[in-house]
Write an enzyme that holds these catalytic residues in place. Structure first.
Site, short mmCIF file in Angstrom:
data_model
loop_
_atom_site.label_atom_id
_atom_site.label_comp_id
_atom_site.label_asym_id
_atom_site.label_seq_id
_atom_site.Cartn_x
_atom_site.Cartn_y
_atom_site.Cartn_z
CB CYS A 61 4.10 -8.23 -19.21
SG CYS A 61 5.54 -7.65 -18.31
CG ASP A 102 -6.31 -12.36 -2.21
OD1 ASP A 102 -5.66 -11.32 -2.06
OD2 ASP A 102 -7.15 -12.52 -3.12
CB CYS A 151 12.16 -10.03 -16.13
SG CYS A 151 10.59 -10.38 -15.32
CB CYS A 153 -0.90 -3.79 -19.84
SG CYS A 153 -2.24 -3.16 -18.79
CB CYS A 199 0.54 -8.73 -17.89
SG CYS A 199 -0.27 -9.17 -16.34
C1 B12 Z 1 -4.00 -5.46 -4.30
C2 B12 Z 1 -3.92 -6.69 -5.16
C3 B12 Z 1 -4.26 -6.57 -6.51
C4 B12 Z 1 -4.48 -5.21 -7.17
C5 B12 Z 1 -3.11 -4.53 -7.38
C6 B12 Z 1 -2.04 -5.49 -7.97
C7 B12 Z 1 -0.63 -5.16 -7.55
N1 B12 Z 1 0.33 -5.42 -8.41
O1 B12 Z 1 -0.39 -4.69 -6.44
C8 B12 Z 1 -5.23 -5.61 -8.47
C9 B12 Z 1 -6.72 -5.55 -8.23
C10 B12 Z 1 -4.90 -4.77 -9.70
C11 B12 Z 1 -4.80 -7.07 -8.61
C12 B12 Z 1 -4.79 -7.74 -9.82
C13 B12 Z 1 -4.39 -9.07 -9.95
N2 B12 Z 1 -4.14 -9.94 -8.96
CO1 B12 Z 1 -3.98 -9.41 -7.10
N3 B12 Z 1 -3.58 -9.04 -5.28
C14 B12 Z 1 -3.53 -7.93 -4.62
C15 B12 Z 1 -3.05 -8.17 -3.17
C16 B12 Z 1 -4.29 -8.18 -2.26
C17 B12 Z 1 -1.99 -7.20 -2.65
C18 B12 Z 1 -0.82 -6.93 -3.63
C19 B12 Z 1 0.12 -5.88 -3.08
O2 B12 Z 1 0.66 -6.04 -2.01
N4 B12 Z 1 0.31 -4.78 -3.80
C20 B12 Z 1 1.17 -3.70 -3.37
C21 B12 Z 1 2.08 -3.27 -4.51
C22 B12 Z 1 3.03 -2.16 -4.05
O3 B12 Z 1 2.86 -4.40 -4.81
P1 B12 Z 1 3.39 -4.71 -6.27
O4 B12 Z 1 2.69 -3.91 -7.28
O5 B12 Z 1 3.36 -6.21 -6.42
O6 B12 Z 1 4.88 -4.18 -6.19
C23 B12 Z 1 5.92 -5.00 -5.69
C24 B12 Z 1 7.07 -5.15 -6.69
O7 B12 Z 1 6.65 -5.00 -8.02
C25 B12 Z 1 8.08 -4.15 -6.22
N5 B12 Z 1 8.04 -2.82 -6.79
C26 B12 Z 1 7.03 -1.92 -6.78
N6 B12 Z 1 7.41 -0.79 -7.33
C27 B12 Z 1 8.71 -0.94 -7.72
C28 B12 Z 1 9.58 -0.06 -8.35
C29 B12 Z 1 10.86 -0.50 -8.67
C30 B12 Z 1 11.79 0.45 -9.33
C31 B12 Z 1 11.27 -1.82 -8.35
C32 B12 Z 1 12.62 -2.33 -8.70
C33 B12 Z 1 10.37 -2.70 -7.68
C34 B12 Z 1 9.11 -2.23 -7.39
O8 B12 Z 1 7.85 -4.02 -4.80
C35 B12 Z 1 6.51 -4.26 -4.48
C36 B12 Z 1 6.40 -5.01 -3.17
O9 B12 Z 1 6.98 -6.30 -3.27
C37 B12 Z 1 -2.44 -9.62 -3.32
C38 B12 Z 1 -2.60 -10.51 -2.09
C39 B12 Z 1 -1.60 -10.11 -1.03
N7 B12 Z 1 -2.08 -9.91 0.18
O10 B12 Z 1 -0.43 -9.99 -1.30
C40 B12 Z 1 -3.18 -10.22 -4.56
C41 B12 Z 1 -2.36 -11.08 -5.52
C42 B12 Z 1 -1.08 -10.34 -5.79
N8 B12 Z 1 -3.16 -11.06 -6.73
C43 B12 Z 1 -3.09 -12.15 -7.42
C44 B12 Z 1 -3.65 -12.33 -8.71
C45 B12 Z 1 -3.77 -13.77 -9.23
C46 B12 Z 1 -4.05 -11.22 -9.47
C47 B12 Z 1 -4.42 -11.20 -10.97
C48 B12 Z 1 -3.57 -12.11 -11.83
C49 B12 Z 1 -5.93 -11.55 -11.11
C50 B12 Z 1 -6.48 -11.42 -12.51
N9 B12 Z 1 -6.20 -12.35 -13.40
O11 B12 Z 1 -7.19 -10.49 -12.80
C51 B12 Z 1 -4.21 -9.70 -11.31
C52 B12 Z 1 -2.78 -9.41 -11.82
C53 B12 Z 1 -2.56 -7.98 -12.19
C54 B12 Z 1 -1.08 -7.60 -12.09
N10 B12 Z 1 -0.39 -7.49 -13.21
O12 B12 Z 1 -0.59 -7.44 -10.98
C55 B12 Z 1 -2.21 -13.20 -6.73
C56 B12 Z 1 -0.86 -13.25 -7.47
C57 B12 Z 1 -0.26 -14.65 -7.62
C58 B12 Z 1 1.06 -14.55 -8.34
N11 B12 Z 1 1.40 -15.55 -9.12
O13 B12 Z 1 1.76 -13.58 -8.22
C59 B12 Z 1 -2.15 -12.61 -5.25
C60 B12 Z 1 -0.86 -12.89 -4.52
C61 B12 Z 1 -3.35 -13.24 -4.50
C62 B12 Z 1 -3.07 -14.67 -4.04
N12 B12 Z 1 -3.14 -14.94 -2.74
O14 B12 Z 1 -2.77 -15.55 -4.81
N13 B12 Z 1 -4.38 -7.58 -7.42
S1 SF4 Z 2 6.54 -10.89 -19.93
FE1 SF4 Z 2 6.95 -9.43 -18.23
S2 SF4 Z 2 6.98 -10.70 -16.38
FE2 SF4 Z 2 7.22 -12.12 -18.14
S3 SF4 Z 2 9.47 -12.35 -18.42
FE3 SF4 Z 2 8.80 -10.68 -19.79
S4 SF4 Z 2 9.10 -8.81 -18.52
FE4 SF4 Z 2 9.13 -10.55 -17.07
#
Ligand code: B12
Ligand code: SF4
Length: 364
Positions: free
Chosen positions: A206, A146, A200, A210, A256
């Site tokens: 989820c 992270d 999923c 939210c 979620c």
């Molecule tokens: C920024 C960040 C946050 C932000 C934004 C979250 C997010 N989803 O990006 C905030 C502050 C909201 C956050 C919250 C949380 N976080 Co956080 N966060 C990060 C961080 C630093 C970067 C994540 C990132 O790269 N985001 C960029 C966006 C674009 O990525 P994404 O939303 O995941 O989208 C991906 C896919 O969904 C897909 N996608 C996106 N758009 C679309 C559209 C379509 C059509 C399709 C098919 C796919 C797709 O592609 C993307 C790239 O792979 C990581 C650590 C790291 N360096 O990776 C930890 C990390 C993701 N967080 C973590 C945790 C634990 C949390 C929380 C659970 C904490 C809590 N309980 O409050 C919450 C969960 C909220 C949630 N539902 O995501 C863990 C997750 C562990 C796991 N099991 O996945 C990480 C990995 C930290 C760690 N080292 O453990 N977090």
């Molecule tokens: S609650 Fe969300 S993340 Fe979990 S299986 Fe259902 S759609 Fe996937």
């Protein structure tokens, strides 16, 4: 990264590759996989997410250009990522729904009721790297937990550790999603795992769960609405229109993941650092709001919550107090901090008092 991998024999690499999961487990990791660096699709999604401004004030998410999408440009010479998972669910913690249903209590995300995970996981990754070096000699690597511009979930998926769910967390079929991720970016040409498939299916549980509607489409999170962002990352005032929906969530949010059917397979934390401390799993809001800055500092040192500081902590609790069922104790706690030195805290206290008075009016 200095490339030392060329001096390593194929036999050494093969034997190391076989041993890696065992070496990781010996350090408290639940699972290890080796990832390829192909992140082209994720890179496109990340670009769209940033372009839409969904990262809000998290400027670090856009700071490193393409390096977040290309580990071999972040650390030149990187060939593979060794990705690990560590389970954090504190099984002794009070039932999450019970706490969420009791508006006099503060809900702290279950990843943060114990000690901070960053140092602990980094130390374990460093120890894994040291062990690898004693087996094969010096090699190039960097540890991340992270802590850097790395797409940790996408790499973990590539390493076969799970899939990115519609809520955007990584889920493992046999372990749900209550775990942290970390990785070693290495110059070792290790045999990579097959990426995990997605499961999923037609579930969307989820998305409506939210509280603030942050999962705007499957796999797409608008961080600006996410309670985790609002309570942890956001420095200023919490948007008024989102405050009621936050309920009693004062640090992070788990909803979620709480509704995700895959979490019936979740594993409890094994590391003692993740055991709940200071009754953070179900503390009374008025008690937490009564802490001084010095008490916050001494009690929270060593917790992930320490990172947000006393101001954001107080701001978050003020919102939860505003959402609580009205009581004299809450009015007294809020009145006691009307003159708080922080303008942000004062504004949230005024909002909370107005909400309390409004609720009292409705009740009488
Ligand atoms: C920024 C960040 C946050 C932000 C934004 C979250 C997010 N989803 O990006 C905030 C502050 C909201 C956050 C919250 C949380 N976080 Co956080 N966060 C990060 C961080 C630093 C970067 C994540 C990132 O790269 N985001 C960029 C966006 C674009 O990525 P994404 O939303 O995941 O989208 C991906 C896919 O969904 C897909 N996608 C996106 N758009 C679309 C559209 C379509 C059509 C399709 C098919 C796919 C797709 O592609 C993307 C790239 O792979 C990581 C650590 C790291 N360096 O990776 C930890 C990390 C993701 N967080 C973590 C945790 C634990 C949390 C929380 C659970 C904490 C809590 N309980 O409050 C919450 C969960 C909220 C949630 N539902 O995501 C863990 C997750 C562990 C796991 N099991 O996945 C990480 C990995 C930290 C760690 N080292 O453990 N977090
Ligand atoms: S609650 Fe969300 S993340 Fe979990 S299986 Fe259902 S759609 Fe996937």
């Amino acid at each position: 990264m200095e490339n030392a991998a060329s001096l390593i024999t194929l036999e050494q690499l093969t034997s190391l590759r076989r041993e890696l999961p065992k070496l990781a487990r010996a350090r408290g990791f639940a699972e290890l996989g080796v990832a390829s660096l192909s992140l082209a699709a994720d890179a496109g999604q990340l670009d769209r997410w940033l372009a839409a401004g969904r990262h809000g004030e998290m400027s670090y998410m856009s700071r490193h250009g393409v390096k977040r999408q290309r580990p071999d440009e972040l650390i030149p010479g990187t060939l593979t990522a060794i990705s690990v998972r560590m389970d954090y669910w504190p099984k002794e913690a009070r039932d999450a729904w019970e706490v969420l249903d009791d508006s006099a209590l503060g809900y702290v995300s279950r990843y943060a009721t114990g000690r901070d995970y960053h140092k602990l996981m980094r130390r374990a990754l460093q120890s894994l790297a040291d062990d690898i070096a004693t087996r094969i000699g010096p090699f190039g690597y960097r540890c991340f937990v992270d802590s850097g511009p790395v797409l940790e979930k996408a790499l973990a998926r590539n390493a076969g550790l799970g899939w990115i769910g519609k809520h955007t967390n990584l889920i493992a079929r046999d372990a749900g999603s209550w775990f942290f991720l970390g990785e070693l970016l290495t110059d070792l040409p290790l045999v990579v795992d097959a990426p995990a498939s997605a499961h999923c299916g037609s579930c969307t549980a989820c998305m409506p769960a939210c509280p603030t509607g942050a999962i705007v489409a499957p796999y797409q999170l608008d961080a600006r609405r996410c309670i985790s962002y609002l309570t942890i990352e956001l420095a200023g005032a919490i948007p008024v229109e989102l405050r009621r929906a936050m309920g009693n969530r004062i640090y992070g949010c788990d909803d979620c993941q709480l509704v995700c059917p895959w979490n019936k397979f979740a594993r409890a934390a094994t590391h003692p650092d993740f055991k709940t401390r200071l009754a953070l799993d179900s503390s009374r809001l008025v008690d937490l709001f009564g802490w001084t800055a010095a008490e916050f500092d001494s009690r929270m040192r060593g917790s992930a919550i320490y990172r947000i500081g006393y101001l954001r902590w107080s701001r978050n609790i003020a919102v939860a107090l505003g959402n609580a069922a009205p009581s004299d104790a809450i009015l007294a706690a809020l009145n006691a901090r009307r003159d708080d030195p922080s303008a942000i805290v004062r504004e949230h206290v005024e909002w909370a008092l107005a909400e309390q008075l409004q609720a009292l009016k409705v009740r009488t």
